[in-house]
Design an enzyme around this catalytic site. Structure first.
Site, PDB file in Angstrom:
ATOM      1  N   GLU A  48     -34.224   6.570  14.151  1.00  0.00           N
ATOM      2  CA  GLU A  48     -35.012   5.493  14.734  1.00  0.00           C
ATOM      3  C   GLU A  48     -34.016   4.537  15.388  1.00  0.00           C
ATOM      4  O   GLU A  48     -33.061   4.093  14.736  1.00  0.00           O
ATOM      5  CB  GLU A  48     -35.800   4.763  13.640  1.00  0.00           C
ATOM      6  CG  GLU A  48     -36.682   3.698  14.232  1.00  0.00           C
ATOM      7  CD  GLU A  48     -37.511   2.935  13.202  1.00  0.00           C
ATOM      8  OE1 GLU A  48     -37.552   3.337  12.031  1.00  0.00           O
ATOM      9  OE2 GLU A  48     -38.109   1.928  13.612  1.00  0.00           O
ATOM     10  N   ARG A 272     -29.614  11.849  -0.059  1.00  0.00           N
ATOM     11  CA  ARG A 272     -28.964  10.824   0.777  1.00  0.00           C
ATOM     12  C   ARG A 272     -27.513  10.696   0.363  1.00  0.00           C
ATOM     13  O   ARG A 272     -27.189  10.819  -0.817  1.00  0.00           O
ATOM     14  CB  ARG A 272     -29.594   9.453   0.528  1.00  0.00           C
ATOM     15  CG  ARG A 272     -30.894   9.194   1.172  1.00  0.00           C
ATOM     16  CD  ARG A 272     -31.320   7.756   0.883  1.00  0.00           C
ATOM     17  NE  ARG A 272     -30.907   6.871   1.946  1.00  0.00           N
ATOM     18  CZ  ARG A 272     -31.620   6.697   3.058  1.00  0.00           C
ATOM     19  NH1 ARG A 272     -32.756   7.341   3.241  1.00  0.00           N
ATOM     20  NH2 ARG A 272     -31.197   5.876   3.988  1.00  0.00           N
ATOM     21  N   LYS A 282     -29.998   0.061   6.676  1.00  0.00           N
ATOM     22  CA  LYS A 282     -29.920  -0.414   8.068  1.00  0.00           C
ATOM     23  C   LYS A 282     -30.364  -1.867   8.191  1.00  0.00           C
ATOM     24  O   LYS A 282     -29.792  -2.637   8.953  1.00  0.00           O
ATOM     25  CB  LYS A 282     -30.832   0.440   8.951  1.00  0.00           C
ATOM     26  CG  LYS A 282     -30.117   1.567   9.649  1.00  0.00           C
ATOM     27  CD  LYS A 282     -30.899   1.966  10.884  1.00  0.00           C
ATOM     28  CE  LYS A 282     -31.409   3.368  10.740  1.00  0.00           C
ATOM     29  NZ  LYS A 282     -32.318   3.767  11.817  1.00  0.00           N
TER      30      LYS A 282
HETATM   31  P1  ATP Z   1     -34.734   3.275   8.066  1.00  0.00           P
HETATM   32  O1  ATP Z   1     -35.782   4.336   7.884  1.00  0.00           O
HETATM   33  O2  ATP Z   1     -34.589   2.316   6.947  1.00  0.00           O
HETATM   34  O3  ATP Z   1     -34.724   2.634   9.404  1.00  0.00           O
HETATM   35  P2  ATP Z   1     -32.858   5.450   7.929  1.00  0.00           P
HETATM   36  O4  ATP Z   1     -31.448   5.251   7.465  1.00  0.00           O
HETATM   37  O5  ATP Z   1     -33.762   6.351   7.216  1.00  0.00           O
HETATM   38  O6  ATP Z   1     -33.359   3.990   8.011  1.00  0.00           O
HETATM   39  P3  ATP Z   1     -33.367   6.907  10.376  1.00  0.00           P
HETATM   40  O7  ATP Z   1     -32.980   6.491  11.732  1.00  0.00           O
HETATM   41  O8  ATP Z   1     -34.797   7.104  10.089  1.00  0.00           O
HETATM   42  O9  ATP Z   1     -32.766   5.820   9.433  1.00  0.00           O
HETATM   43  O10 ATP Z   1     -32.536   8.181   9.932  1.00  0.00           O
HETATM   44  C1  ATP Z   1     -32.360   9.319  10.724  1.00  0.00           C
HETATM   45  C2  ATP Z   1     -32.067  10.498   9.854  1.00  0.00           C
HETATM   46  O11 ATP Z   1     -30.911  10.260   9.067  1.00  0.00           O
HETATM   47  C3  ATP Z   1     -33.202  10.799   8.896  1.00  0.00           C
HETATM   48  O12 ATP Z   1     -33.466  12.178   8.909  1.00  0.00           O
HETATM   49  C4  ATP Z   1     -32.671  10.362   7.559  1.00  0.00           C
HETATM   50  O13 ATP Z   1     -33.209  11.165   6.554  1.00  0.00           O
HETATM   51  C5  ATP Z   1     -31.154  10.545   7.718  1.00  0.00           C
HETATM   52  N1  ATP Z   1     -30.421   9.614   6.875  1.00  0.00           N
HETATM   53  C6  ATP Z   1     -30.541   8.275   6.831  1.00  0.00           C
HETATM   54  N2  ATP Z   1     -29.747   7.737   5.889  1.00  0.00           N
HETATM   55  C7  ATP Z   1     -29.092   8.768   5.296  1.00  0.00           C
HETATM   56  C8  ATP Z   1     -28.126   8.873   4.239  1.00  0.00           C
HETATM   57  N3  ATP Z   1     -27.682   7.800   3.590  1.00  0.00           N
HETATM   58  N4  ATP Z   1     -27.684  10.110   3.919  1.00  0.00           N
HETATM   59  C9  ATP Z   1     -28.126  11.196   4.568  1.00  0.00           C
HETATM   60  N5  ATP Z   1     -29.019  11.164   5.564  1.00  0.00           N
HETATM   61  C10 ATP Z   1     -29.515   9.975   5.930  1.00  0.00           C
END
Ligand code: ATP
Ligand code: MG
Length: 572
Positions: A48, A272, A282
């Site tokens: 995102e 994660r 984030k």
């Molecule tokens: P938010 O949903 O709070 O904005 P997010 O960190 O989930 O934050 P996204 O942009 O939705 O951000 O993440 C993109 C991809 O990265 C998703 O598939 C998510 O599962 C993966 N991702 C995010 N944080 C992690 C992490 N700490 N470890 C591994 N994969 C991650």
């Protein structure tokens, strides 16, 4: 001078990702069973664009791109841009740059917003089939009707609206006839489902907000769950890999795809990445930036990919780290020392050596003639092909303040009065006397040298216990050096007492600026991003804040490898 080896421009092919994990097994079995016929393996990385990517995303990127690569498949970069209020072009640009820097290239560049039209058509189809309805309850009322983990939810009074009325209202929602929050479109599934995500989830909300790509074309926006699976399906994604918090959403992911009868993408969840001393939310990272607790998203203390890059980390080390960490089905936390270990290992092979004195103390060699000479020094003892360079040596030098003690404590083998040490690649010297200022601080050390020990060895086989780095005072390059420590002072930054705050755990010593370090003159040719090992001090890289007049170096890591110690201890 020649600089450190370039980062591998074709990092994608550098080394195979040796992630041994259930995701690879899943894909291998689907290939073998021809689950998708002869279709290629297709994955996507779906950020995102509401912030900069961090090291957790690096793991997801390595999994999405790395596994597709291994099976001859393709990976799309898809921006999950369904939330117009928080998304910006700046984030889109930084995300693309970061993915490429890690060494990956996407097949197609996609946006969930490209599918707004199709998603809308599919919503109409679900309404016509009696599988979705317009609800007039407020957000609060919807929450109250949802029930709990132990109690079923209650049907909304609008749940049995006739199809025609739902169609009419939904079209009018889209046409902008209703204010924000006044109505939503919901899937009609099961308010008694044990899975809360299946209790008539919201599909669309009204939001009169300008979108970074579609402008004011839409005033209804799809929810993540309604957009994600269908976007996967549109792109023929075979393996949609995401983090464990989406596991509870999987039944809903499948439900939409099954009801619509579209390409059967499937979702798989992995753990994660979490790191000690590191915070990867984030929203909180944004707060660090907006509250100016750090100097922007690419502050070298940030766990963002842009911060880590500026700090001097390399894509090769990040990928090797992620491969070693692997993927599993339970969340845990990794020691940050492990990441640092992979980085030191990479830089040890890659970085040229240089001499730099961070806290200078003047050293005068009383019996050395006026003038200068040059000593030949290997650029990287680990890599003979890195060549050598000439380093100027003269009568007045700088050494580290820590390398001299007027009264040496026990086991102090460095310089002290009467003691002989080696100046690296140069001569043996013996300290004779000190000069102090009015306050009694030592401002100069005087010594004598042994001209026969040129190159750093004495012909009579005399041994010294210590070898020190130095910089010729007259030739020295003055530079700013920034020393970084962990941004948080606790292994778990979220470990704070009730009423406390995450930011109470910020490390007050995470940045120390040394305004006037003395560097060997060859470093004047350093370019932004070049890596060096300052001998006995640490790994450093040139910061983009550098100007023609003043160079700025970031400490990537100190030399001490605590992970190697941790491993050794664990092995005993
Ligand atoms: P938010 O949903 O709070 O904005 P997010 O960190 O989930 O934050 P996204 O942009 O939705 O951000 O993440 C993109 C991809 O990265 C998703 O598939 C998510 O599962 C993966 N991702 C995010 N944080 C992690 C992490 N700490 N470890 C591994 N994969 C991650
Ligand atoms: Mg997310």
């Amino acid at each position: 001078m020649t600089n450190s080896k370039p980062e591998n421009p074709d990092a994608r092919n550098a080394e195979p990702l040796t992630l041994s994990n259930f995701l690879r097994d899943q894909i291998a079995s689907d290939v073998e069973k021809k689950t998708y016929g002869d279709a290629v393996i297709q994955t996507r990385f779906p950020p995102e664009p509401n912030g900069y990517l961090h090291i957790g995303h690096a793991k997801a990127i390595c999994i999405d791109f790395g596994l597709a690569d291994e099976f001859g498949g393709k990976t799309n970069l898809r921006f999950d841009d369904t939330n117009p209020e928080k998304e910006e072009q700046e984030y889109v640009d930084s995300i693309m740059a970061d993915v490429r820097w890690l060494g990956f290239e996407w097949d197609r560049l996609c946006y969930a917003s490209d599918y707004f039209g199709q998603l809308y058509e599919w919503a109409l189809k679900l309404i016509k089939e009696g599988k979705a309805y317009v609800d007039d309850l407020t957000a609060d009322e919807i929450r109250q009707h949802r029930g709990t983990l132990t109690e079923p939810g209650k049907n909304s009074p609008y749940r049995e609206r006739p199809v025609e009325e739902n169609l009419d209202l939904f079209v009018r929602m889209k046409n902008g006839e209703f204010p924000d929050g006044s109505r939503v479109l919901r899937a009609k599934i099961d308010m008694a489902s044990p899975n809360l995500n299946m209790r008539d989830p919201v599909m669309y909300r009204i939001l009169h907000a300008e979108h970074h790509r579609t402008g004011n074309e839409w005033c209804i926006y799809p929810m993540y769950d309604y957009a994600h699976g269908q976007s996967d399906s549109i792109e023929n994604v075979t393996h949609s890999m995401c983090t464990l918090e989406f596991a509870d959403h999987q039944p809903l992911y499948r439900w939409y795809i099954e009801q619509l009868g579209i390409f059967p993408s499937r979702q798989f969840e992995f753990d994660r990445l979490n790191l000690t001393y590191t915070m990867l939310s984030k929203r909180k990272l944004l707060q660090l930036v907006t509250e100016k607790r750090v100097n922007g998203w690419d502050d070298p203390r940030m766990p963002t990919i842009s911060g880590i890059r500026r700090r001097g980390f390399t894509p090769e080390a990040l990928r090797a780290f992620v491969a070693a960490v692997g993927a599993s089905r339970t969340n845990g936390s990794q020691d940050i020392e492990m990441l640092e270990h992979f980085q030191r290992d990479d830089l040890n092979h890659r970085a040229h050596r240089a001499m730099a004195v961070l806290r200078p103390l003047k050293l005068v060699i009383d019996n050395y003639p006026e003038g200068e000479e040059f000593v030949e020094v290997a650029n990287n003892p680990e890599d003979p092909s890195a060549g050598t360079r000439q380093v100027p040596f003269s009568r007045e030098l700088y050494i580290e303040q820590d390398d001299f003690r007027e009264v040496p404590p026990p086991k102090y083998y460095r310089l002290s009065p009467g003691k002989e040490v080696r100046l690296r690649n140069a001569y043996f010297i013996t300290a004779q006397s000190v000069v102090k200022d009015a306050e009694g601080n030592i401002v100069e050390v005087h010594c004598t040298y042994d001209p026969a020990s040129r190159g750093g060895n004495s012909p009579d086989g005399r041994k010294v216990k210590s070898t020190m780095h130095w910089v010729s005072a007259r030739h020295a390059l003055s530079a700013e050096v920034r020393l970084y420590e962990h941004l948080f002072s606790k292994p778990d930054p979220f470990d704070f007492p009730e009423g406390g705050d995450l930011f109470d755990n910020l490390n007050p010593n995470s940045l120390e600026v040394i305004p006037d370090a003395k560097l060997e003159p060859s470093l004047a040719a350093a370019k932004v991003g070049d890596h060096f090992q300052f001998e006995r001090v640490g790994y450093f890289c040139l910061d983009p804040d550098s100007t023609g007049e003043k160079k700025v170096f970031n400490r990537t890591l100190a030399l001490k490898d605590t992970w190697a110690k941790i491993e050794k201890k664990a092995a005993v």
